[in-house]
Design an enzyme around this catalytic site. Structure first.
Site, PDB file in Angstrom:
ATOM      1  N   HIS A 120       0.817  -1.216   0.000  1.00 46.02           N
ATOM      2  CA  HIS A 120       0.000   0.000   0.000  1.00 46.02           C
ATOM      3  C   HIS A 120       0.849   1.263   0.000  1.00 46.02           C
ATOM      4  CE1 HIS A 120       0.733   0.857   4.316  1.00 46.02           C
ATOM      5  NE2 HIS A 120       0.707  -0.468   4.454  1.00 46.02           N
ATOM      6  N   ASP A 121       0.402   2.226  -0.801  1.00 47.98           N
ATOM      7  CA  ASP A 121       0.980   3.576  -0.851  1.00 47.98           C
ATOM      8  C   ASP A 121       2.391   3.610  -1.436  1.00 47.98           C
ATOM      9  OD1 ASP A 121      -1.294   4.916   0.568  1.00 47.98           O
ATOM     10  OD2 ASP A 121      -0.635   3.597   2.185  1.00 47.98           O
ATOM     11  N   GLY A 181       4.923  -0.896   3.105  1.00 49.00           N
ATOM     12  CA  GLY A 181       4.164   0.248   2.637  1.00 49.00           C
ATOM     13  C   GLY A 181       5.013   1.492   2.479  1.00 49.00           C
TER      14      GLY A 181
END
Length: 268
Positions: free
Chosen positions: A119-120, A137
């Site tokens: 994520h991200d 992340g």
């Protein structure tokens, strides 16, 4: 060009010449640009955009919920660029609100089998992520970087453009642009000379970059900050300037400074 066994939500936006193979699943908020090819058994979930000409191989998942216990179903995104190749069992998770809400992969990237983009993460253009690479992340990877097989990249690490990460390296801190990393706990082996040659960087510039690298990371007669400041005042070519600017502003994980022997990046 949709196989009868595929499940494609009527709200999904499909461009021209999109191919969706057997047993694929495409969610209602997906956008597949022209020429996207889902070979088979691919899952596209969430607010996911896949750029033109990208090909996704079996059992890859894109845009699934992040592996973050703080995530509570917020409406976040995954954006994949054009002309990417995403191989079998790769996983690319959507973003989280605290992390900016977007996981992004640039154009012309190759993500090999079982690569994980968390994520991200922000992946630049032309990046190669080799088999079984894992990343936490919020990782940032600059254009043209190569992440070797089974490498592990800690969350929030920044990897500068043109860098090369050796296979099975554990990367716990930032890597300078065009740096070359090796080691179970990653060390800075030198500059990615082969990558610089492939970019058609002239010999004089490469020689200056190597001299600057040695002065910054291997000459320990003065404090690191003093060496950095002196070199910044002496440097004018854009590649060396980019390295020094990156080193001057480390991210949350700091900067990898520990080096191997001076012979490791020789031009052979």
């Amino acid at each position: 060009m949709i196989h009868p066994t595929a499940v494609v939500d009527p709200s999904a936006q499909l461009g021209a010449r999109v191919h969706i193979g057997p047993f694929c699943s495409v969610g209602p908020s997906a956008v597949l640009d022209d020429g996207v090819d889902l070979v088979s058994h691919v899952i596209i979930d969430g607010h996911t955009t896949i750029g033109a000409g990208t090909k996704v191989f079996p059992f890859a998942t894109i845009g699934m919920a992040p592996q973050d216990l703080k995530y509570r179903g917020e409406d976040t995104e995954t954006i994949i660029g054009a002309r990417c190749t995403i191989r079998e069992h790769a996983t690319i998770n959507r973003g989280t609100k605290p992390g900016g809400g977007i996981t992004r992969v640039g154009d012309d990237c190759l993500i090999m089998t079982a690569g994980h983009v968390a994520h991200d993460c922000q992946i630049g253009n032309g990046v190669i992520i080799v088999n079984n690479v894992v990343m936490g992340g919020h990782v940032e990877i600059g254009d043209g970087a190569i992440i070797g097989g089974a490498a592990a990249v800690h969350q929030f690490v920044r990897i500068g453009r043109g860098a090369m990460i050796g296979g099975m390296s554990g990367v716990e801190a930032d890597v300078i642009p065009f740096g070359m990393i090796i080691g179970n706990r990653a060390r800075l082996a030198g500059l990615n000379i082969i990558g610089l040659r492939r970019r058609n960087i002239d010999h004089a510039t490469i020689h200056h970059m190597r001299a600057t690298f040695n002065a910054l990371f291997r000459d320990c007669t003065h404090p690191f900050h003093d060496r950095l400041t002196t070199l910044q005042a002496q440097t004018h070519d854009p590649y060396t300037t980019e390295i020094l600017a990156f080193a001057a502003h480390p991210g949350k994980r700091g900067l990898i400074r520990t080096t191997t022997t001076a012979a490791d990046d020789t031009e052979g």
